[in-house]
Write a protein that holds these residues in place. Structure first.
Motif: not given
Length: 256
Positions: A131-132, A138, A141, A161
């Protein structure tokens, strides 16, 4: 025997099918289906009332897979429920679900097979995305962290996750009936399966976020509200039923 044939053989030996729920993802749908068909024809596609050219795309495959058509869009959760129902009718033991929005890679299917074989028992596997990674919205995330926290609170299991749609479900160990039909269904099913003493684990998968082709039907306000209501309901069940049940189970084990 080449690598693709080996994967196909493993899928058959483990009695696994692949379920693709789809709603208005015509830009990426063919790529996902073709990627799955390269490895197996144990495929169930659920057309959840699409209003674009999805039907034409699906009909062009000439019955290369099992197709379920839902007349009016009812939500991803309902599409998955219909897919699970059909998979059980066809006597599959496991179902791998993959979204049709193009963010997942069908060639990651062997990752789930490897993990299933390693466990040697029923397990619910969730593809863990980075997720980075550049390009990840955003809100996605944040939503994932929000979901991870509540899953941990309700089950005691820490995952990286919990919102990925790329999963392997043990069809005979998930609940038979569900309360939800939309995006929150994917939270309900993993929490309630964990409450059935089935292991829930992450496995690493690749991810692609292409803003030019990806279409998401997640509605931040409405769907976060639904998820919050579901989590409130699950927390109530946790304290009213699950914790007392587990307490009495532990007493019985001590007596034995």
């Amino acid at each position: 025997m080449n690598d693709v044939q080996k994967v196909s053989e493993r899928i058959n030996e483990l009695n696994v099918c692949v379920i693709v729920p789809t709603y208005n993802n015509h830009k990426t749908l063919r790529r996902v289906i073709d990627g799955v068909l390269e490895q197996t024809h144990n495929l169930i596609v659920v057309n959840d009332g699409s209003t674009d050219v999805t039907s034409e795309i699906l009909n062009s495959y000439n019955e290369s897979f099992t197709l379920i058509n839902i007349d009016k869009n009812q939500g991803k959760g309902n599409a998955l429920r219909e897919g699970f129902k059909k998979a059980k009718e066809l006597n599959y033991d496991y179902a791998i679900t993959i979204d049709s929005d193009g963010q997942h890679f069908p060639d990651d299917i062997p990752v789930f097979l490897d993990a299933l074989e390693k466990e040697g028992k029923d397990v619910l596997l969730i593809g863990s995305r980075n997720m980075n990674q550049d390009g990840v919205p955003k809100k996605s995330s944040f939503g994932n962290k929000f979901s991870n926290f509540w899953f941990w609170f309700e089950t005691g299991i820490t995952l990286q996750d919990t919102q990925s749609g790329f999963r392997l479900y043990p069809l005979n160990s998930i609940p038979e009936k569900f309360f939800t039909k939309k995006f929150e269904f994917e939270i309900e099913v993993i929490v309630r399966t964990a409450w059935n003493d089935v292991m829930v684990k992450n496995v690493p998968v690749k991810i692609l976020y292409d803003p030019n082709e990806r279409v998401t039907h997640f509605r931040p306000f409405k769907d976060f509200t639904r998820i919050s209501i579901l989590n409130t309901f699950l927390v109530l069940i946790l304290f009213i039923y699950i914790k007392p049940r587990n307490f009495f189970r532990s007493l019985k084990k001590k007596k034995l």
